[in-house]
Design a protein around this motif. Structure first.
Motif, PDB file in Angstrom:
ATOM      1  N   HIS A 198       0.315  -0.968   0.894  1.00 56.87           N
ATOM      2  CA  HIS A 198      -0.030   0.316   0.274  1.00 56.87           C
ATOM      3  C   HIS A 198       1.249   0.996  -0.210  1.00 56.87           C
ATOM      4  O   HIS A 198       1.725   1.953   0.394  1.00 56.87           O
ATOM      5  N   PHE A 233      -0.278   3.170  -3.997  1.00 60.79           N
ATOM      6  CA  PHE A 233      -0.628   2.894  -2.604  1.00 60.79           C
ATOM      7  C   PHE A 233      -1.584   1.705  -2.499  1.00 60.79           C
ATOM      8  O   PHE A 233      -2.472   1.663  -1.657  1.00 60.79           O
ATOM      9  N   SER A 234      -1.384   0.750  -3.405  1.00 55.54           N
ATOM     10  CA  SER A 234      -2.070  -0.538  -3.312  1.00 55.54           C
ATOM     11  C   SER A 234      -1.010  -1.633  -3.238  1.00 55.54           C
ATOM     12  O   SER A 234       0.181  -1.344  -3.047  1.00 55.54           O
ATOM     13  N   TYR A 235      -1.410  -2.891  -3.405  1.00 59.10           N
ATOM     14  CA  TYR A 235      -0.497  -3.989  -3.109  1.00 59.10           C
ATOM     15  C   TYR A 235       0.577  -4.130  -4.191  1.00 59.10           C
ATOM     16  O   TYR A 235       0.251  -4.167  -5.395  1.00 59.10           O
ATOM     17  N   THR A 293      -6.731   1.310  -2.038  1.00 62.49           N
ATOM     18  CA  THR A 293      -5.671   2.308  -2.065  1.00 62.49           C
ATOM     19  C   THR A 293      -5.798   3.241  -0.866  1.00 62.49           C
ATOM     20  O   THR A 293      -6.911   3.542  -0.406  1.00 62.49           O
ATOM     21  N   ALA A 294      -4.639   3.654  -0.343  1.00 63.75           N
ATOM     22  CA  ALA A 294      -4.637   4.629   0.748  1.00 63.75           C
ATOM     23  C   ALA A 294      -4.646   6.060   0.224  1.00 63.75           C
ATOM     24  O   ALA A 294      -4.912   7.000   0.977  1.00 63.75           O
ATOM     25  N   GLU A 301      -1.185  10.561   5.036  1.00 61.13           N
ATOM     26  CA  GLU A 301      -2.024  10.135   3.925  1.00 61.13           C
ATOM     27  C   GLU A 301      -2.704  11.320   3.225  1.00 61.13           C
ATOM     28  O   GLU A 301      -3.013  11.244   2.041  1.00 61.13           O
TER      29      GLU A 301
END
Length: 481
Positions: A76, A82-84, A111-112, A213
């Protein structure tokens, strides 16, 4: 003499910079010994800031996996929304490796960002949207961001804190107790915090990550779209057309004056009919079976070795089917997943949570590849939008696949434009109506997806708008009058 708040902030900085146990003990002893006034609003703000700071540190701590080397940020990353953050893995696989290199889950990381703003609790049926709503992860199994933060730490295909093949919160607590955040953790939660039960400390770890977050560091509402709402920037003609097509409204808000083209995006990726920045999450948190095909490059299909991965292996190999929400809710009801005799009475098999569209195009550089849908099968927004538009079509113009039939592919003349759905449910994959009705200017595309009749230019405009939802936009300076 320094105030209580001055001491908190000064000593927190000392703790972070020095990192020694004696500094933390001295800091907490000083605060305990001093005359501490009743908590004021400023005191609470300072404490909340420290919790966020702690959560950020834990989120980035690569020592919390087993073995060390993987953190929450590994999957994240802020630069990727906040993804790969690995373009090659996104392009060639979709699902991503855990701390053990040969272990993979069967879904790509969500996504976070903005998760802390979404509805909580076990997914339940919402009569207003006519779908199940709530919960986090693609299948809703986490009630909130605290529960969500706990799960990857104990997952054998992610951070792998297992003892005798069972997830061990104690391993995580011990790592925090002995790790780089130990002093800040004590400063935030008390000198004797590690004397509490394992469950209590593990909860605090997850609460701190959740606080981070929800902060502006992860969910800042700083996209071009947000500046557009604030009247500080204009959308381009294509972006504005895309917004109108996404909402089906000239105003760009659901329920406004009908736009002649409606892509029905807000039926799942909803915003309210009134303007508000923090409510524009671009998701209704609902679940739907979109007929997404299997990802043939999903490495989970090859994870069939129970010796190397006793807990997280895949006994079905390539025959594995991801039932999404059904995988979570039906077992809670005592019903086997994929039970062909009982069928799918709740119409939730193959249904996945509609993610937020915020940061859907956020990427660290122009050529970076992101993967989309729960299994990462699609590799661009253009591909996703085209799938929504043409899922039910074949190479023969005018031929439409009817997924409500027992065999949707029987008698087709043309070749389907897309591979078979992973779970082609006749209950949930409604038959789209297609072209507009002259008596209804809002009917373009009929139902949600499959045969919308959007032109190539319409698709391009939708993608152009989606790109305005990436955080970190810097508006141009307005020229003085």
């Amino acid at each position: 003499m320094l105030s209580y708040n001055d001491n908190v902030m000064r000593l927190s900085r000392l703790t972070i910079l020095n990192g020694s146990a004696c500094t933390a003990v001295f800091a907490i002893a000083l605060l305990t010994a001093s005359s501490v006034p009743e908590a004021s609003a400023q005191t609470q703000i300072d404490h909340n800031a420290l919790v966020v700071q702690l959560g950020q540190a834990l989120f980035n701590d690569h020592s919390l996996s087993e073995p060390a080397g993987m953190a929450c940020v590994t999957c994240h990353d802020p630069d990727a929304g906040f993804s790969y953050p690995n373009s090659d893995v996104n392009q060639n696989l979709g699902p991503v490796p855990g701390v053990i290199p040969d272990r993979f889950g069967f879904r790509k990381p969500p996504t976070a960002a903005y998760a802390a703003y979404l509805p909580t609790g076990i997914p339940s049926f919402d009569a207003d949207v006519q779908a199940y709503v709530g919960g986090l992860f693609y299948d809703g199994r986490a009630a909130d961001t605290v529960a969500q933060a706990k799960a990857p730490l104990l997952n054998p295909n992610e951070m792998n804190n297992l003892l005798h093949n069972v997830g061990s919160p104690q391993m995580v607590v011990d790592k925090v107790r002995n790790g780089p955040e130990r002093n800040l953790f004590r400063l935030v939660y008390g000198l004797n915090v590690f004397n509490r039960s394992t469950g209590q400390v593990y909860e605090l770890i997850a609460e701190a990550i959740s606080a981070y977050e929800k902060s502006d560091l992860v969910s800042p509402f700083t996209s071009k779209y947000d500046y557009y709402l604030a009247g500080q920037v204009d959308l381009t003609d294509d972006e504005l057309r895309g917004l109108r097509e996404v909402t089906g409204s000239f105003t760009g808000r659901p329920g406004g004056w009908h736009y002649p083209i409606n892509a029905h995006c807000v039926e799942c990726h909803g915003i309210p009919g009134y303007q508000t920045r923090t409510s524009d999450l671009w998701t209704n948190s609902c679940y739907a079976n979109l007929g997404v095909p299997k990802n043939p490059n999903n490495p989970y299909y090859t994870m069939t070795d129970s010796n190397s991965n006793p807990v997280g292996y895949n006994p079905l190999g390539a025959d594995f089917i991801d039932y999404g929400l059904g995988d979570f809710l039906y077992p809670l009801m005592g019903k086997p997943v994929g039970d062909l005799d009982e069928g799918d009475p709740l119409a939730i098999d193959g249904a996945f949570k509609a993610p937020t569209l915020r940061n859907v195009d956020k990427r660290p550089y122009a050529g970076f590849v992101k993967s989309y849908m729960h299994n990462g099968v699609f590799k661009s927004l253009e591909e996703v939008v085209h799938f929504y538009n043409t899922r039910n079509l074949t190479t023969v113009p005018g031929e439409v696949i009817d997924f409500t039939k027992p065999d949707p592919y029987a008698g087709l003349v043309g070749t389907p434009l897309w591979p078979h759905p992973e779970w082609p449910s006749p209950i949930t994959m409604i038959n789209p109506q297609g072209l507009p009705n002259d008596n209804d200017v809002n009917s373009m595309g009929g139902e949600q997806i499959g045969n919308m009749g959007l032109s190539d230019y319409d698709e391009q405009c939708i993608v152009a708008f989606l790109k305005t939802l990436s955080d970190g936009y810097v508006p141009p300076r307005r020229k003085p009058h």
